[in-house]
Design a protein around this motif. Structure first.
Motif, PDB file in Angstrom:
ATOM      1  N   GLU A 291       0.843  -1.066   0.040  1.00 22.59           N
ATOM      2  CA  GLU A 291      -0.012   0.019  -0.153  1.00 22.59           C
ATOM      3  C   GLU A 291       0.892   1.145  -0.053  1.00 22.59           C
ATOM      4  N   LEU A 292       1.967   1.338   0.846  1.00 22.75           N
ATOM      5  CA  LEU A 292       2.702   2.320   0.868  1.00 22.75           C
ATOM      6  C   LEU A 292       3.533   2.358  -0.563  1.00 22.75           C
ATOM      7  N   GLY A 293       4.140   1.328  -1.113  1.00 22.07           N
ATOM      8  CA  GLY A 293       4.652   1.446  -2.377  1.00 22.07           C
ATOM      9  C   GLY A 293       3.655   2.009  -3.421  1.00 22.07           C
ATOM     10  N   THR A 294       2.324   1.618  -3.462  1.00 19.79           N
ATOM     11  CA  THR A 294       1.462   2.127  -4.418  1.00 19.79           C
ATOM     12  C   THR A 294       1.323   3.575  -4.369  1.00 19.79           C
ATOM     13  N   ARG A 295       1.263   3.982  -3.128  1.00 19.35           N
ATOM     14  CA  ARG A 295       1.256   5.514  -2.933  1.00 19.35           C
ATOM     15  C   ARG A 295       2.224   6.234  -3.281  1.00 19.35           C
ATOM     16  N   ILE A 296       3.338   5.787  -3.133  1.00 21.64           N
ATOM     17  CA  ILE A 296       4.831   6.630  -3.421  1.00 21.64           C
ATOM     18  C   ILE A 296       4.687   6.347  -5.388  1.00 21.64           C
ATOM     19  N   TYR A 297       4.513   5.236  -5.680  1.00 25.24           N
ATOM     20  CA  TYR A 297       4.491   5.172  -6.959  1.00 25.24           C
ATOM     21  C   TYR A 297       3.439   6.213  -7.954  1.00 25.24           C
ATOM     22  N   GLU A 299       2.328   8.853  -6.687  1.00 21.58           N
ATOM     23  CA  GLU A 299       2.859  10.387  -6.295  1.00 21.58           C
ATOM     24  C   GLU A 299       4.177  10.670  -6.878  1.00 21.58           C
ATOM     25  N   VAL A 300       5.207   9.589  -7.271  1.00 24.32           N
ATOM     26  CA  VAL A 300       6.341  10.202  -7.915  1.00 24.32           C
ATOM     27  C   VAL A 300       6.138  10.359  -9.378  1.00 24.32           C
ATOM     28  N   ARG A 301       5.306   9.366  -9.981  1.00 21.35           N
ATOM     29  CA  ARG A 301       4.940   9.424 -11.366  1.00 21.35           C
ATOM     30  C   ARG A 301       3.931  10.683 -11.708  1.00 21.35           C
ATOM     31  N   ARG A 302       3.467  11.112 -10.795  1.00 19.07           N
ATOM     32  CA  ARG A 302       2.420  12.078 -10.909  1.00 19.07           C
ATOM     33  C   ARG A 302       1.038  11.720 -11.655  1.00 19.07           C
TER      34      ARG A 302
END
Length: 330
Positions: A291-297, A299-302
């Motif tokens: 779940e954390l990785g999905t949110r980072i994904y 967010e980073v890729r906008r």
């Protein structure tokens, strides 16, 4: 009228390159549209580069993307799609097994309102044992696993709207799953019967070993389309199953001890209880990390976990009444 970009990955097709141009040019000229042909050289070693350079000098509508090394067909496809500027993007192989005369029909289908049109080599001109049979089995498995109705997922001949192609993220060997990835993003897809010819020049780059790669990629695609946005749904469910198994095994262990007085030293049910608890905890932890990785994904890729087809009335400036009079508040 929509402009066209023809994207063709090239790897050691020196004999086919001039013939490909000769087959494409009259078809595209007859369509009377603006077009470009992007030929992506995937690190060829047979003289293909020289042939591509000749074509680029002959016709300014021929654009060449030259890789420094051989990065694979998916990378070549992604590079072509990223550098294309047309409204409708056509992808096809460079071995002349796809027929350029199918392009007008596929473009017309796109202009009926579809976002992606992919070919079906119904009368495929390949050997049965190492090409057609594995393909049929793979298509059946892919259709059942993903819920996407398809007869020929491996056909490179496709027509894609530019805005849909820009949303595709192609890695590994995901080029063959383009229709499924687009469908997952809400694209309206159609499959049409296309012509197919036997390879006359050069050697095929595929063998029966590709089937195993497809199976591994299918697992990745299944995860992406069903659990990428919420990994906890997968890992949490597995954690609950492990927890349920631990509860059953623990209850049976207690019953054996209390009712029958069985010695629990080395008892398999006791070990199963402890093991299931540990596995269940690990699954929940994996879910939280996912779940954390999905949110980072995102967010980073906008990017967003949705795709918009149309926006209406957003070009009209609307004036909203103020909640209170600022002059009075002052």
């Amino acid at each position: 009228m929509n402009s066209l970009s023809i994207v063709v990955p090239i790897y050691n097709e020196v004999e086919n390159i001039p013939r490909l141009y000769a087959a494409l040019a009259p078809v595209l000229k007859e369509m009377n549209r603006e077009y470009e042909v992007l030929l992506v050289d995937d690190g060829s070693t047979d003289g293909s580069k020289a042939e591509l350079d000749k074509l680029a000098q002959l016709d300014e509508r021929i654009k060449v993307v030259e890789f420094r090394n051989n990065f694979g067909q998916t990378a070549a496809m992604a590079a072509g799609l990223n550098h294309a500027s047309g409204d409708i993007l056509i992808t096809m192989d460079g071995d002349l097994q796809n027929d350029p005369t199918d392009i007008p029909m596929m473009v017309a289908k796109i202009e009926e309102g579809y976002d992606l049109v992919h070919g079906w080599r119904k009368n495929r001109q390949d050997t049965y044992i190492n090409r057609k049979l594995p393909s049929k089995l793979a298509n059946w498995l892919i259709s059942k696993t993903t819920g996407f109705p398809v007869n020929d997922i491996g056909c490179t001949l496709k027509a894609i709207r530019r805005e849909v192609a820009q949303e595709l993220e192609l890695f590994g060997d995901m080029h063959r799953f383009i229709p499924i990835l687009a469908y997952w993003r809400g694209a309206k897809c159609a499959e049409v019967v296309t012509k197919h010819h036997p390879r006359r020049y050069g050697e095929t780059k595929y063998g029966i070993s590709r089937t195993f790669k497809v199976l591994l990629d299918l697992i990745t695609v299944k995860y992406m389309i069903q659990y990428l946005v919420s990994p906890m749904r997968l890992f949490g469910s597995m954690g609950l199953l492990s927890g349920g198994l631990a509860a059953l095994a623990g209850a049976a262990t207690v019953a054996m001890k209390v009712i029958s007085g069985v010695d629990m030293t080395g008892n398999p049910l006791l070990l199963l209880t402890v093991f299931s608890v540990m596995v269940g905890i690990q699954f929940f932890v994996l879910g939280m990390i996912g779940e954390l990785g999905t949110r980072i994904y995102f967010e980073v890729r906008r990017t967003q976990p949705y795709a918009i087809r149309h926006l209406k009335n957003f070009d009209i400036q609307q004036k909203f009444p103020r909640a209170y009079d600022e002059s009075r508040a002052a």
